[in-house]
Structures are given as C-alpha cells and as structure tokens.
Write an enzyme that holds these catalytic residues in place. Sequence first.
Site, PDB file in Angstrom:
ATOM      1  N   TYR A   1       0.816  -1.217   0.000  1.00 16.55           N
ATOM      2  CA  TYR A   1       0.000   0.000   0.000  1.00 16.55           C
ATOM      3  C   TYR A   1       0.852   1.271   0.000  1.00 16.55           C
ATOM      4  CZ  TYR A   1      -4.777   1.152  -0.105  1.00 16.55           C
ATOM      5  OH  TYR A   1      -6.000   1.534  -0.573  1.00 16.55           O
ATOM      6  N   VAL A   2       1.719   1.345   1.036  1.00 17.54           N
ATOM      7  CA  VAL A   2       2.510   2.562   1.201  1.00 17.54           C
ATOM      8  C   VAL A   2       3.536   2.694   0.073  1.00 17.54           C
ATOM      9  CG1 VAL A   2       4.238   3.632   2.713  1.00 17.54           C
ATOM     10  CG2 VAL A   2       2.161   2.667   3.692  1.00 17.54           C
TER      11      VAL A   2
ATOM     12  N   GLU B   1      -6.097   4.487   3.868  1.00 11.37           N
ATOM     13  CA  GLU B   1      -6.557   3.706   2.710  1.00 11.37           C
ATOM     14  C   GLU B   1      -7.889   4.301   2.261  1.00 11.37           C
ATOM     15  OE1 GLU B   1      -6.399  -0.532   3.289  1.00 11.37           O
ATOM     16  OE2 GLU B   1      -4.353  -0.431   4.058  1.00 11.37           O
TER      17      GLU B   1
ATOM     18  N   LYS C   1       3.380   8.352  15.126  1.00  7.75           N
ATOM     19  CA  LYS C   1       2.328   7.659  14.368  1.00  7.75           C
ATOM     20  C   LYS C   1       1.406   6.859  15.299  1.00  7.75           C
ATOM     21  CE  LYS C   1       0.150   6.086  10.894  1.00  7.75           C
ATOM     22  NZ  LYS C   1       0.477   5.423   9.680  1.00  7.75           N
TER      23      LYS C   1
ATOM     24  N   ASN D   1     -18.625   7.258  19.890  1.00 14.49           N
ATOM     25  CA  ASN D   1     -19.622   6.175  19.878  1.00 14.49           C
ATOM     26  C   ASN D   1     -20.308   6.036  21.232  1.00 14.49           C
ATOM     27  OD1 ASN D   1     -19.336   5.471  17.221  1.00 14.49           O
ATOM     28  ND2 ASN D   1     -17.724   3.972  17.613  1.00 14.49           N
TER      29      ASN D   1
ATOM     30  N   TYR E   1      -5.907  21.183  26.826  1.00 15.64           N
ATOM     31  CA  TYR E   1      -5.940  19.944  27.635  1.00 15.64           C
ATOM     32  C   TYR E   1      -5.126  18.812  27.005  1.00 15.64           C
ATOM     33  CZ  TYR E   1     -10.129  22.395  29.296  1.00 15.64           C
ATOM     34  OH  TYR E   1     -11.002  23.347  29.758  1.00 15.64           O
TER      35      TYR E   1
ATOM     36  N   CYS F   1     -15.819  21.110  38.715  1.00 15.99           N
ATOM     37  CA  CYS F   1     -16.708  20.720  37.606  1.00 15.99           C
ATOM     38  C   CYS F   1     -16.361  19.391  36.950  1.00 15.99           C
ATOM     39  CB  CYS F   1     -16.716  21.812  36.547  1.00 15.99           C
ATOM     40  SG  CYS F   1     -17.653  23.224  37.091  1.00 15.99           S
TER      41      CYS F   1
ATOM     42  N   LYS G   1     -17.207  16.197  39.091  1.00 20.80           N
ATOM     43  CA  LYS G   1     -18.667  16.127  39.330  1.00 20.80           C
ATOM     44  C   LYS G   1     -19.422  15.778  38.044  1.00 20.80           C
ATOM     45  CE  LYS G   1     -20.873  20.196  39.662  1.00 20.80           C
ATOM     46  NZ  LYS G   1     -21.791  20.237  38.538  1.00 20.80           N
TER      47      LYS G   1
HETATM   48  N1  NAD Z   1      -1.684   0.509   4.604  1.00 24.16           N
HETATM   49  C1  NAD Z   1      -1.796   1.693   5.145  1.00 24.16           C
HETATM   50  O1  NAD Z   1      -2.802   2.395   5.014  1.00 24.16           O
HETATM   51  C2  NAD Z   1      -0.652   2.288   5.951  1.00 24.16           C
HETATM   52  C3  NAD Z   1      -0.674   3.646   6.250  1.00 24.16           C
HETATM   53  C4  NAD Z   1       0.390   4.208   6.932  1.00 24.16           C
HETATM   54  C5  NAD Z   1       1.443   3.400   7.342  1.00 24.16           C
HETATM   55  N2  NAD Z   1       1.424   2.068   7.068  1.00 24.16           N
HETATM   56  C6  NAD Z   1       2.580   1.268   7.503  1.00 24.16           C
HETATM   57  O2  NAD Z   1       3.457   1.123   6.376  1.00 24.16           O
HETATM   58  C7  NAD Z   1       4.080  -0.153   6.402  1.00 24.16           C
HETATM   59  C8  NAD Z   1       3.770  -0.899   5.121  1.00 24.16           C
HETATM   60  O3  NAD Z   1       2.384  -1.153   5.072  1.00 24.16           O
HETATM   61  P1  NAD Z   1       1.668  -1.679   3.754  1.00 24.16           P
HETATM   62  O4  NAD Z   1       0.219  -1.703   4.077  1.00 24.16           O
HETATM   63  O5  NAD Z   1       2.149  -0.894   2.581  1.00 24.16           O
HETATM   64  O6  NAD Z   1       2.261  -3.190   3.693  1.00 24.16           O
HETATM   65  P2  NAD Z   1       1.935  -4.334   2.620  1.00 24.16           P
HETATM   66  O7  NAD Z   1       1.872  -5.598   3.389  1.00 24.16           O
HETATM   67  O8  NAD Z   1       0.790  -3.915   1.746  1.00 24.16           O
HETATM   68  O9  NAD Z   1       3.237  -4.357   1.689  1.00 24.16           O
HETATM   69  C9  NAD Z   1       4.498  -4.736   2.145  1.00 24.16           C
HETATM   70  C10 NAD Z   1       5.317  -5.174   0.933  1.00 24.16           C
HETATM   71  O10 NAD Z   1       6.648  -5.389   1.360  1.00 24.16           O
HETATM   72  C11 NAD Z   1       7.181  -6.471   0.597  1.00 24.16           C
HETATM   73  N3  NAD Z   1       8.369  -7.013   1.264  1.00 24.16           N
HETATM   74  C12 NAD Z   1       8.468  -7.753   2.386  1.00 24.16           C
HETATM   75  N4  NAD Z   1       9.753  -8.046   2.663  1.00 24.16           N
HETATM   76  C13 NAD Z   1      10.488  -7.457   1.680  1.00 24.16           C
HETATM   77  C14 NAD Z   1      11.886  -7.392   1.401  1.00 24.16           C
HETATM   78  N5  NAD Z   1      12.792  -7.990   2.187  1.00 24.16           N
HETATM   79  N6  NAD Z   1      12.285  -6.708   0.310  1.00 24.16           N
HETATM   80  C15 NAD Z   1      11.384  -6.086  -0.486  1.00 24.16           C
HETATM   81  N7  NAD Z   1      10.053  -6.120  -0.276  1.00 24.16           N
HETATM   82  C16 NAD Z   1       9.612  -6.798   0.782  1.00 24.16           C
HETATM   83  C17 NAD Z   1       6.013  -7.459   0.534  1.00 24.16           C
HETATM   84  O11 NAD Z   1       6.184  -8.391  -0.511  1.00 24.16           O
HETATM   85  C18 NAD Z   1       4.852  -6.491   0.295  1.00 24.16           C
HETATM   86  O12 NAD Z   1       4.624  -6.285  -1.094  1.00 24.16           O
HETATM   87  C19 NAD Z   1       3.588  -0.843   7.687  1.00 24.16           C
HETATM   88  O13 NAD Z   1       4.491  -0.554   8.715  1.00 24.16           O
HETATM   89  C20 NAD Z   1       2.265  -0.152   7.956  1.00 24.16           C
HETATM   90  O14 NAD Z   1       1.914  -0.208   9.322  1.00 24.16           O
HETATM   91  C21 NAD Z   1       0.419   1.497   6.353  1.00 24.16           C
END
Ligand code: NAD
Length: 309
Positions: free
Chosen positions: A11-12, A161, A210, A225, A257, A268, A271
């Site tokens: 994703y990232v 996402e 983060k 909620n 705060y 306040c 209470k």
């Molecule tokens: N998904 C989100 O919305 C989001 C948002 C902010 C931060 N993050 C953080 O970013 C990080 C990545 O999240 P993501 O959702 O993109 O992960 P993901 O699981 O979608 O992708 C990780 C990728 O890394 C690859 N990978 C693993 N080992 C590897 C290596 N040795 N060499 C090269 N590639 C390798 C995997 O094959 C995979 O394609 C995490 O720490 C997550 O917490 C995610």
Amino acid sequence: MSKISIFGLGYVGCVSIGCLASNGHQVTGVDLNQTKVDFINMGKSTIVEQGIDRLISEQHGRKNISATTQAIQAVIDTDVSFICVGTPSSNNGHLNLQSIYNVADEIGKGIREKDGFHVVVIRSTVIPGTNAKVTGIVEASSGKKNHAGFAVVSNPEFLREGSAVNDYYHPPYTLIGSDDNQAIAIMKDVYEGIDAPIIITEIEIAELLKYVNNAFHALKIAFANEIGNICCKLGINGHKLMDIFCADKKLNISPCYLKPGFSYGGSCLPKDLKAIKTIAHDFYLECPVIENIEKSNELQKRIVYEKIL
Ligand SMILES: NC(=O)c1ccc[n+]([C@@H]2O[C@H](COP(=O)([O-])OP(=O)(O)OC[C@H]3O[C@@H](n4cnc5c(N)ncnc54)[C@H](O)[C@@H]3O)[C@@H](O)[C@H]2O)c1
C-alpha cells in the site's frame, strides 16, 4: 531530482512510488514478490486505490518508474532508499520487524558497493528504537559509519486507505526524525513538491508519533460512539450534538488539555464526569472509555506524587 529506491510495493510503497515520481524523482521499486514487480514494470498499480492507476501508468509512460527484485543493484543506482515493508503484529502482540531488518541488511550490502552518501528512510510504522537498530544493521552490512557513508531517517506515513493519493499530496505536515544535517537537506529536496510544513525532530519522537496519532484517532471514535449510545438512550440526536461539540474550536477541537502533566481536578470535571457515568449506568449502558477516565486520573496523581517524593 533525486534517485530513489522504494522497498516494499504494498500500500505505502505503491502510493510512494507513484507520487514521488510525479514530483519529479526517478523511482525504482523493490519487492520480493515478482508479480508486484511485473505489475509496476507494465505500468499497473499493485493496489486498489483512487487515482493510483492513472498515476502509475502516467509515470511509467514517462519512464520515471521501474521495479526490480534486485535489492543491492537498486541501492547502488539510487541515493535514497525508502523502507515501506509490512510491520505486522506477532502472536504475542509485539511488532514483527523482521522484514525491516532484512531490508536494512540488503540496503547495507548495496551501500558497501557505492561511493556516495546514502539516506535510508524508514517509512513503515515502527516502535521507538527501530531507527537505532536499523542503523546498527546497516553499519554492519555496509562496513560504513553512520553520518559518514549513510544516515537513517524516520519519516512516518500518514495516509489513509481510500484517500491515500490525496493524503500523500496534502499531509498535515512532513515529519522527519533525524540528527544528520546532510540527510535532512536531501529529505527537504525529496519533499520539495509537497505544499506542507516540514517538521524536523528527534528520531524517537518521529517513531512514536504515528502510534500516538492512531491511538488518539481510535480514542476519538470510541468516545464519540459512547456519547452516541448515551444520546440514543435519551432520544437525543447524537450527530447534531457532536456537530455542536465540534464547533467549539477553543476548548473541544483544539490543543487545549492536550499537554502531559498533572491530573485534572477542581469542582466541575470530577462532578460532571460522575453525572454522565450515572446517566449511562441508569440505562445499563457500558461506556468503558468514559468510565475509566477517573481511574486514569487517579493513577496520574500517584505517578506525579512518586516523581515529587
Ligand atoms: N496501509 C496503510 O494504510 C498504511 C498507512 C500508513 C502506514 N502504514 C505502515 O506502512 C508499512 C507498510 O504497510 P503496507 O500496508 O504498505 O504493507 P503491505 O503488506 O501492503 O506491503 C508490504 C510489501 O513489502 C514487501 N516485502 C516484504 N519483505 C520485503 C523485502 N525484504 N524486500 C522487499 N520487499 C519486501 C512485501 O512483498 C509487500 O509487497 C507498515 O508498517 C504499515 O503499518 C500502512
């Protein structure tokens, strides 16, 4: 223009490769997964996300992005490496940072083979202390010293996402945790195209922030909620009530705060907190967030007394 390698095309990584390329950089994606590498090399996104297909296709067409499974070569060919691999929870709840350490080792091997200074950017969400551990791994595998041959920077990602591309271009700020002036200057160039303030801070603050953000976001949702549930029992429109709550930008949605320190007191707050808890109890409604505020406050008194004594 910087030459950047992105480790992890999930994703990232996928959002980063497209957005950094569109900001004028030459970007190489690296992943263990051949299918993801092939996707990028065909100009296709590895994820489903608004706006990403067009971005990857356009930047691929302009020859600004490519991908490979060859980690060491990617480091040799670039000046900055972003670590965007996954950091899942392990069975005991701790973070599994093995992928981060594996990538750090590969990046170090690449740095060993090149002459210039290299910036290693931790973009994944990691616990405080990870930057120091990654620095040690890179020193060991590169045979070079931190601040001389390379520096490790913490630069957490704030994307959501569903709106990841838009979030990339419009972050609240760009956070850079570093104690290396050369790396900071390079990172400022990398983010030149982003219209947001750049905050330079200590590495550990950047690492923890983060988690603090996400804990607060989760707290806000759980609190809203619980208020909504109380409103439901009372036949009150919870959305209307929270709209008015949020319109107070002086005390409610504000920095008020939100500084760590001593517990709350006075007449306040204790209470009125008791009163809202009692309203919920009268409806046999569980409100664990609201119910535990007092407990947290009492604990804080003890912590502060122990510090003073
Ligand atoms: N998904 C989100 O919305 C989001 C948002 C902010 C931060 N993050 C953080 O970013 C990080 C990545 O999240 P993501 O959702 O993109 O992960 P993901 O699981 O979608 O992708 C990780 C990728 O890394 C690859 N990978 C693993 N080992 C590897 C290596 N040795 N060499 C090269 N590639 C390798 C995997 O094959 C995979 O394609 C995490 O720490 C997550 O917490 C995610």
